[in-house]
Design a protein around this motif. Structure first.
Motif, PDB file in Angstrom:
ATOM      1  N   MET A 149     133.305  29.703 104.001  1.00 27.18           N
ATOM      2  CA  MET A 149     134.544  28.941 103.860  1.00 27.18           C
ATOM      3  C   MET A 149     134.979  28.823 102.401  1.00 27.18           C
ATOM      4  O   MET A 149     136.014  28.217 102.115  1.00 27.18           O
ATOM      5  N   TYR A 150     134.224  29.396 101.486  1.00 28.46           N
ATOM      6  CA  TYR A 150     134.657  29.409 100.089  1.00 28.46           C
ATOM      7  C   TYR A 150     135.929  30.255  99.975  1.00 28.46           C
ATOM      8  O   TYR A 150     136.167  31.161 100.769  1.00 28.46           O
ATOM      9  N   PHE A 169     138.037  38.561 101.067  1.00 28.83           N
ATOM     10  CA  PHE A 169     136.823  39.325 100.798  1.00 28.83           C
ATOM     11  C   PHE A 169     136.341  39.005  99.391  1.00 28.83           C
ATOM     12  O   PHE A 169     137.141  38.681  98.507  1.00 28.83           O
ATOM     13  N   TYR A 170     135.028  39.098  99.202  1.00 25.51           N
ATOM     14  CA  TYR A 170     134.448  38.851  97.874  1.00 25.51           C
ATOM     15  C   TYR A 170     134.412  40.126  97.061  1.00 25.51           C
ATOM     16  O   TYR A 170     133.908  41.150  97.512  1.00 25.51           O
ATOM     17  N   TRP A 224     125.903  19.086 103.617  1.00 30.54           N
ATOM     18  CA  TRP A 224     127.331  18.886 103.395  1.00 30.54           C
ATOM     19  C   TRP A 224     127.686  19.296 101.970  1.00 30.54           C
ATOM     20  O   TRP A 224     126.893  19.105 101.052  1.00 30.54           O
ATOM     21  N   GLU A 225     128.876  19.869 101.820  1.00 27.51           N
ATOM     22  CA  GLU A 225     129.365  20.234 100.486  1.00 27.51           C
ATOM     23  C   GLU A 225     130.796  19.722 100.323  1.00 27.51           C
ATOM     24  O   GLU A 225     131.605  19.791 101.255  1.00 27.51           O
ATOM     25  N   LEU A 226     131.093  19.241  99.127  1.00 28.45           N
ATOM     26  CA  LEU A 226     132.422  18.722  98.797  1.00 28.45           C
ATOM     27  C   LEU A 226     132.868  19.334  97.477  1.00 28.45           C
ATOM     28  O   LEU A 226     132.099  19.349  96.508  1.00 28.45           O
ATOM     29  N   TYR A 227     134.098  19.841  97.458  1.00 33.87           N
ATOM     30  CA  TYR A 227     134.604  20.474  96.235  1.00 33.87           C
ATOM     31  C   TYR A 227     135.966  19.909  95.852  1.00 33.87           C
ATOM     32  O   TYR A 227     136.814  19.641  96.710  1.00 33.87           O
ATOM     33  N   ASP A 228     136.133  19.726  94.560  1.00 30.51           N
ATOM     34  CA  ASP A 228     137.421  19.376  93.978  1.00 30.51           C
ATOM     35  C   ASP A 228     138.018  20.676  93.447  1.00 30.51           C
ATOM     36  O   ASP A 228     137.649  21.158  92.376  1.00 30.51           O
ATOM     37  N   THR A 238     136.447  27.657  91.442  1.00 26.58           N
ATOM     38  CA  THR A 238     135.491  28.686  91.871  1.00 26.58           C
ATOM     39  C   THR A 238     134.330  28.102  92.677  1.00 26.58           C
ATOM     40  O   THR A 238     133.392  28.813  93.019  1.00 26.58           O
ATOM     41  N   GLU A 239     134.392  26.824  92.985  1.00 28.97           N
ATOM     42  CA  GLU A 239     133.435  26.147  93.872  1.00 28.97           C
ATOM     43  C   GLU A 239     131.982  26.356  93.437  1.00 28.97           C
ATOM     44  O   GLU A 239     131.151  26.868  94.183  1.00 28.97           O
TER      45      GLU A 239
END
Length: 543
Positions: free
Chosen positions: A378-379, A365-366, A482-486, A492-493
């Motif tokens: 999906m974060y 939950f946020y 599309w999103e890509l995160y390291d 914290t994306e």
């Protein structure tokens, strides 16, 4: 070790021979005793505790410092804390369906909160029943229909109510006086103490409503956190640059959190106008006169103070955040009390050593991250869920599990502990040997889907993959992003790296892994389209 047998002039040393025969007899008897013990040993009991929308940030064992949950922490202190627990679909009913069946949403059919769940399909409780377990489901399940796989069920219809809650006991609707969290705990303890067959191993799913919206606290915790000033997350005022799906949602604390429905500003003068006033009024009206009196004594001064301030903009956003955090965390304190009561019962009744206890939530939950409440994305904050587990016979106290565990893994794990054969169509994996330290190999990626759009909170449809370091997400339907995160560099994306040339090889590899996972789990664009059409038909939306 056996003594050597010595030969003298062609004769056997009789003393040595006698010793070895005697030793072998003892060894055989010892081994036979162990085998017989295994046969007669009682399978482990299982208490599967699930709360609703409990953020891992709000469990003190995870170290975020927001609150204190000593009883939930006991499970980790006496067992294991999972640092990378995740769900397959961050919304109530689909997550619970995945937990029961050990399958992703597209395989068990419960892709969203709208479409029905088929109770006739396999679930782990049915297999435990067949294996001789006494099974019970008490509290929230949020899956319509009569639960199957349980000798006893006493569940909330839908979301349930915080005060004077209704339950459905083995198909019969009843109303209980009191506060939902304590009622659920009392019903669970009553089943453990009086209703179960004590000759059988048991599995009880003890599932709380809290801390689900609307976060109505128990009277004893009204003033808890009154003196606490919560610091908003660094990205509370996120501008969503480079993330159009994140920008186009309706779960912002400032713009979407309702003053009455969510924040209890039910003024008697009816000057605070909101679309959801009537919904909260109905919840308030469930209280007894005595409960209303206590409620009003606490909330009326807050309402009066709020109306006098005429807050706007940033000041209003921060005020809403404080009120939200206080009530959300207060409901968790009651959940923690209930966990303590159940753990104490096990200890006092000699059940502690042979009982597996798991605490988890149906998703994360946020708590102000990205300026949000709720879940769905999906974060990390909603994708990730708390998991704490203890079983003294196999899990070393104070263990930490850093592998990627998912809610589809609960079903095979419970069956594994019960020595029940795991059906081949279950998509999760048992983490029994992982948590005991007997094995170290594990999956290196997990798959996620979210289907419920267009609907409440306006979170776009999406699917994706997470590895230990990276995350790839595809938002689709009325958007193609599309999103890509390291996650190592950007936990914290906040920075979408898709099409960043420095991450070209990572992006290519993540796409390949995503395709492989979709194939492994039997998902496809065609199936995604079918699920979209089912949803649109159910909502009456023209394709």
């Amino acid at each position: 070790m056996l003594k050597k047998m010595y030969y003298r002039k062609g004769k056997v040393n009789q003393g040595a021979l006698f010793f070895n025969l005697f030793y072998l007899t003892l060894l055989f008897a010892s081994c036979q005793t162990k085998v017989d013990d295994k046969k007669t040993e009682q399978p482990p009991n299982i208490i599967f505790i699930m709360s609703d929308d409990h953020a891992y940030q709000a469990i003190s064992a995870y170290g975020h410092g927001l609150n204190n949950t000593p009883n939930i922490d006991r499970i980790a202190n006496e067992g294991a804390l999972f640092t990378k627990g995740y769900v397959n679909n961050s919304i109530c009913a689909p997550s619970r369906a995945a937990m029961l069946t050990g399958k992703h949403s597209h395989m068990n059919g419960k892709v969203d909160n709208i479409l029905p769940f088929d109770w006739s399909q396999d679930n782990f409780a049915k297999h435990l029943q067949t294996a001789g377990y006494e099974t019970a489901l008490i509290g929230k399940i949020h899956l319509d229909g009569i639960p199957q796989g349980f000798d006893y069920s006493n569940v909330l219809p839908g979301q349930g109510q915080y005060y004077s809650p209704e339950f459905i006991e083995n198909g019969i609707k009843k109303t209980y006086q009191g506060y939902i969290t304590q009622v659920t705990t009392d019903l669970t303890l009553d089943w453990l103490d009086k209703k179960r067959d004590e000759k059988k191993p048991f599995m009880v799913m003890y599932h709380q409503k809290a801390p689900h919206r609307t976060w109505m606290p128990e009277e004893k915790y009204f003033t808890l956190f009154d003196d606490t000033q919560f610091t908003p997350p660094d990205n509370f005022f996120d501008d969503y640059e480079g993330r159009p799906a994140a920008a186009d949602q309706e779960m912002g604390i400032y713009k979407d959190m309702d003053l009455v429905y969510d924040l209890k500003m039910l003024d008697k003068e009816k000057e605070i106008k909101t679309p959801y006033r009537g919904m909260f009024q109905r919840q308030y009206d469930r209280m007894t006169d005595e409960q209303k009196k206590a409620w009003d004594a606490y909330y009326d001064p807050i309402i009066k103070d709020f109306k006098s301030k005429n807050l706007e903009g940033k000041d209003l956003a921060l005020w809403k955040y404080q009120r939200y955090m206080q009530d959300y965390l207060r409901t968790i304190q009651s959940v923690d009390d209930g966990v303590g009561e159940v753990l104490d019962y096990l200890k006092e009744n000699g059940l502690e050593e042979n009982t597996i206890v798991v605490y988890t939530s149906d998703q994360g939950f946020y708590l102000g991250e990205h300026g949000w409440f709720d879940k769905r994305f999906m974060y990390e904050e909603s994708f990730r869920t708390p998991i704490l587990m203890k079983y003294p016979k196999e899990i070393k106290a104070g263990s930490k599990i850093n592998n990627l565990i998912q809610n589809i893994d609960f079903a095979p794990t419970f069956l594994d502990y019960a020595n029940v054969e795991i059906p081949k169509d279950i998509q999760g994996e048992s983490f029994r040997k992982l948590v005991s330290g007997e094995a170290s190999e594990w999956r290196d990626a997990i798959y996620y889907t979210y289907y419920e759009y267009p609907a409440e909170h306006k979170v776009k449809r999406h699917y994706g993959i997470r590895t230990d370091r990276y995350k790839l997400i595809h938002f689709y339907y009325d958007i193609d992003v599309w999103e890509l995160y390291d996650l190592e560099q950007d936990p914290t994306e906040m920075k979408n790296l898709y099409d960043n040339p420095e991450y070209a090889s990572v992006q290519e590899n993540m796409h390949k892994q995503l395709q492989d996972l979709r194939k492994k789990y039997g998902d496809s664009d065609e199936l995604t389209q079918q699920n979209l059409e089912r949803f649109l038909d159910a909502k009456g939306i023209e394709k």
